[in-house]
Scaffold this motif. Structure first.
Motif, mmCIF file in Angstrom:
data_model
loop_
_atom_site.group_PDB
_atom_site.id
_atom_site.type_symbol
_atom_site.label_atom_id
_atom_site.label_comp_id
_atom_site.label_asym_id
_atom_site.label_seq_id
_atom_site.Cartn_x
_atom_site.Cartn_y
_atom_site.Cartn_z
ATOM 1 N N LEU A 70 0.698 -1.297 0.411
ATOM 2 C CA LEU A 70 0.335 -0.197 -0.070
ATOM 3 C C LEU A 70 0.884 1.502 0.143
ATOM 4 C CD1 LEU A 70 -2.774 -0.555 2.542
ATOM 5 C CD2 LEU A 70 -3.193 0.461 0.088
ATOM 6 N N SER A 71 1.724 1.617 1.038
ATOM 7 C CA SER A 71 2.525 2.405 1.015
ATOM 8 C C SER A 71 2.890 3.175 0.161
ATOM 9 C CB SER A 71 3.558 2.615 2.104
ATOM 10 O OG SER A 71 4.126 3.530 2.639
ATOM 11 N N PRO A 72 4.168 2.287 -0.714
ATOM 12 C CA PRO A 72 5.138 2.170 -1.610
ATOM 13 C C PRO A 72 4.039 3.311 -2.786
ATOM 14 C CG PRO A 72 5.419 0.666 -1.322
ATOM 15 C CD PRO A 72 4.075 1.043 0.060
ATOM 16 N N ALA A 73 2.687 2.133 -3.040
ATOM 17 C CA ALA A 73 1.458 2.571 -4.254
ATOM 18 C C ALA A 73 1.661 3.742 -4.245
ATOM 19 C CB ALA A 73 0.425 1.741 -4.362
ATOM 20 N N HIS A 77 1.834 6.501 -7.069
ATOM 21 C CA HIS A 77 0.336 7.152 -7.971
ATOM 22 C C HIS A 77 -0.472 8.012 -7.282
ATOM 23 C CE1 HIS A 77 2.237 3.710 -10.195
ATOM 24 N NE2 HIS A 77 1.721 3.569 -9.231
ATOM 25 N N PHE A 78 -0.420 8.253 -6.140
ATOM 26 C CA PHE A 78 -1.856 10.000 -5.753
ATOM 27 C C PHE A 78 -0.265 10.288 -4.654
ATOM 28 C CE2 PHE A 78 -4.231 5.547 -6.507
ATOM 29 C CZ PHE A 78 -5.276 6.406 -7.972
ATOM 30 N N PRO A 79 -0.166 10.975 -5.195
ATOM 31 C CA PRO A 79 0.634 11.612 -3.990
ATOM 32 C C PRO A 79 -0.348 12.716 -3.661
ATOM 33 C CG PRO A 79 2.349 12.014 -5.989
ATOM 34 C CD PRO A 79 0.578 10.841 -6.393
ATOM 35 N N ASP A 80 -0.999 12.581 -4.126
ATOM 36 C CA ASP A 80 -2.188 14.409 -3.128
ATOM 37 C C ASP A 80 -3.234 13.953 -2.794
ATOM 38 O OD1 ASP A 80 -0.006 15.899 -4.455
ATOM 39 O OD2 ASP A 80 -0.896 15.648 -6.939
ATOM 40 N N GLY A 198 -5.489 12.104 2.595
ATOM 41 C CA GLY A 198 -4.087 12.540 2.336
ATOM 42 C C GLY A 198 -3.453 11.506 2.186
ATOM 43 N N ALA A 199 -2.182 11.455 1.311
ATOM 44 C CA ALA A 199 -1.557 10.752 1.062
ATOM 45 C C ALA A 199 -0.695 10.062 2.388
ATOM 46 C CB ALA A 199 -0.486 11.041 0.181
ATOM 47 N N GLU A 200 -0.589 10.828 2.819
ATOM 48 C CA GLU A 200 0.125 10.289 4.023
ATOM 49 C C GLU A 200 -0.522 9.376 5.167
ATOM 50 O OE1 GLU A 200 3.580 10.824 5.315
ATOM 51 O OE2 GLU A 200 3.414 11.893 2.615
ATOM 52 N N GLY B 370 6.132 1.185 -5.645
ATOM 53 C CA GLY B 370 5.101 0.945 -5.081
ATOM 54 C C GLY B 370 5.019 0.590 -6.600
ATOM 55 N N GLN B 371 5.299 0.314 -7.596
ATOM 56 C CA GLN B 371 4.963 -0.378 -8.904
ATOM 57 C C GLN B 371 3.513 -1.315 -8.991
ATOM 58 O OE1 GLN B 371 5.088 0.047 -11.764
ATOM 59 N NE2 GLN B 371 7.422 0.066 -12.308
ATOM 60 N N LEU B 372 2.365 -2.052 -9.677
ATOM 61 C CA LEU B 372 1.223 -2.679 -9.527
ATOM 62 C C LEU B 372 1.750 -3.596 -9.893
ATOM 63 C CD1 LEU B 372 -0.768 0.890 -10.206
ATOM 64 C CD2 LEU B 372 -0.167 0.207 -8.109
#
Lengths: 373, 373
Positions: A70-73, A77-80, A198-200, B370-372
């Protein structure tokens, strides 16, 4: 249907499309209306795309890719920030109106007579009158879902849950917000929205959601871009992975080996990311091992007791013709099954369906007769 | 080498053999002596068959098929009783003398320089002087086995255990009794013989043996026809299946999915046949789940910590040239590995070998970035 005009709308040459028909593009005139169906993705056309005519093209529902961690994805992909919805466990349908009829298309682009009956019954037809080009993308779930029967939803037979909308002739989805507005306006059920994060904070929030969903026998979540500018990704609970395995290992020789392998690998990544303590980790190991061995042992024991291994599902139809049509639909999809006679039931007619799992039957018989591997 | 004469001995036409060379028949002139090696089975010639010349053909060791359920397999294949030997967990070699040299061939028909050194050291050469056509079929086992390192045997580095003999130019095995007589005469180690059993008692006896072997970390048994008229079959312990999985899941993306699947299925049949009580069955489920998730979790954690995933093995050579030759042998087999400098050790020189598991490294890196899927 004018192939030339269709080809133009699809962005391929007429010759190319003609060559595809009968190969990766299948034509069907049952059930009506007649259509062309893309069996595979090609030239930017999604698999499952259905063409009724040049003005009536329903694009295939795009594959949602899976986060293994989850965390790295999410960071990548959704930093915002993200919007999180429940991923329900049933079968994906696209509901459209064509030539005045409402029809439900399966992921592969077949018209499913049973899903169609449910869609007609549950979706306010006014939405199609107001928006004749709308494509309602949703999940059919419930205990009487013959593809993926599940008892964990608040559905008596099979219910439609909207999760996105598109338009005929378009490939893009309009996103969660549009779908929810329409669902509210027309009184259509839609999948649960967990909210925006939020991404965090998202990783921890989603982890807790997925754990809770898992405990309740639910599948997981779909993580979307609140602005609908990026492709969504999915993430599922350990219990859901294991229940998939439990179902599949009952028919161990009729499923692809990648079905098993991918689910074990998901468990490995989730265990690593969640840095589980001993007790939780051993629970996961036991759950995984049991989800494979319990059903397989039961299959072998049943076969030793002389029983046939069958996959039993049930549908609840309002109209007896729907059951007949569904039988023909299964036959055309290449599913081997026997249909019991319908039994009257509150809400319509129940029909028990027994799918044959030939390979598991044959393999199990041969082993208990002493054949070697 | 006269291809015409070789073809005649193999029972194929010279033209056919010529066409096979370079395709399924590979020629090699390193290490000496030069040979032809059958990569695959063809026209009744076993895979792994090696031809040095027309009088020096060493047939491939036949595949031993597996019982998935003991009782029906014994009733069907050995109604007149069985002879049971331990199946050791290492790599299968055929040791022969060719042109005055003793060499050890792997299952696939490669000359393994390290196995050759061990064979020369451990097998009384008089057996080859007395029987120049003999083919000694055995297992190389021990902690310094670079193919299948195992600590559970009474071997300091790698020991040879005889289990059958054949003759150059012959395809059939001479059987356990002949092998044991020769082993005794020439002081060669041979695999443990558990004894002969009637078909009725065999199932229960073997079940107890396999359980005990499992508890001791051993692999299982080979069940043979006392009269050597039928092909042997093998049967393995749950602990051995699970240890295989434990090893493989550390490198989860570098193993074939059938490796995983077949072992899970074995567990399912064994659990069904042994009609285990709850406690024993849950132990099996936990053992299975853990054997997949524990190593995989460690791999992901190691990668997150920035470590490379490598498969570390070690060999103990008497002669430094053997280590150099083994490195070349690995290279020719297509194994990517790095060899550490040799370290002096009692009994010779230890060389640590790190095999690269590229696919697991790449896949794990990509997921933690974070790759899917």
């Amino acid at each position: 249907m004018k192939l030339g005009a269709v080809a133009e709308r699809l962005g391929v040459s007429a010759e190319r499309l003609e060559r595809m028909v009968g190969r990766i593009v299948r034509s069907s005139d049952w059930p009506l209306p007649p259509l062309l169906r893309f069996d595979k993705a090609v030239s930017g056309i999604e698999a499952g795309t259905v063409v009724f005519d040049e003005d009536e093209i329903v694009s295939g529902y795009p594959k949602i890719r899976r986060a293994m961690m989850l965390s790295p994805a999410i960071k990548r992909h959704f930093p915002d920030g993200v919007l999180v919805e429940e991923k329900m466990n049933g079968h994906n349908v696209r509901v459209v109106m064509v030539g005045g009829r409402v029809i439900a298309l399966t992921r592969g682009g077949f018209i499913c007579p049973y899903s169609t009956e449910v869609a007609k019954d549950q979706i306010n037809p006014r939405i199609f009158e107001d928006h004749p080009d709308i494509v309602l993308c949703g999940e059919m779930v419930g205990p009487k879902n013959p593809y993926v029967p599940k008892d964990v939803y608040d559905a008596e037979a099979m219910d439609f849950y909207l999760f996105d909308v598109s338009r005929k002739g378009k490939r893009d989805m309009e996103g969660s917000a549009t779908a929810r507005l329409l669902a509210e306006e027309y009184g259509i059920r839609s999948v649960r929205l967990f909210g925006e994060f939020g991404a965090e904070e998202a990783t921890e929030e989603i982890k807790e959601m997925v754990k809770e969903l898992g405990r309740r026998g639910r599948e997981g979540v779909v993580i979307k871009d609140p602005a609908n500018l990026k492709s969504p990704i999915k993430y599922t609970s350990s219990q859901s992975n294991c229940r998939d395995l439990e179902f599949a290992f009952r028919y161990y020789n009729d499923y692809g080996q990648d079905f098993f392998f991918s689910r074990v690998v998901r468990e490995g990544f989730q265990a690593a990311e969640w840095a589980e303590g001993d007790e939780e980790f051993l629970d996961r190991c036991l759950r995984l091992g049991r989800s494979m061995l319990s059903p397989m042992r039961e299959t072998v024991e049943a076969k030793i007791a002389g029983e046939d291994i069958v996959q039993e599902v049930e549908i609840l139809v309002k109209d007896l013709q729907t059951a007949k049509d569904f039988e023909e639909h299964f036959r055309r999809m290449g599913v081997r099954a026997t249909f019991d006679p319908p039994r009257p039931s509150p809400g319509g007619h129940l029909v028990k369906i027994k799918r044959l799992v030939m390979s598991t039957n044959d393999k199990t018989s041969s082993v208990i007769e002493g054949q070697l591997w």
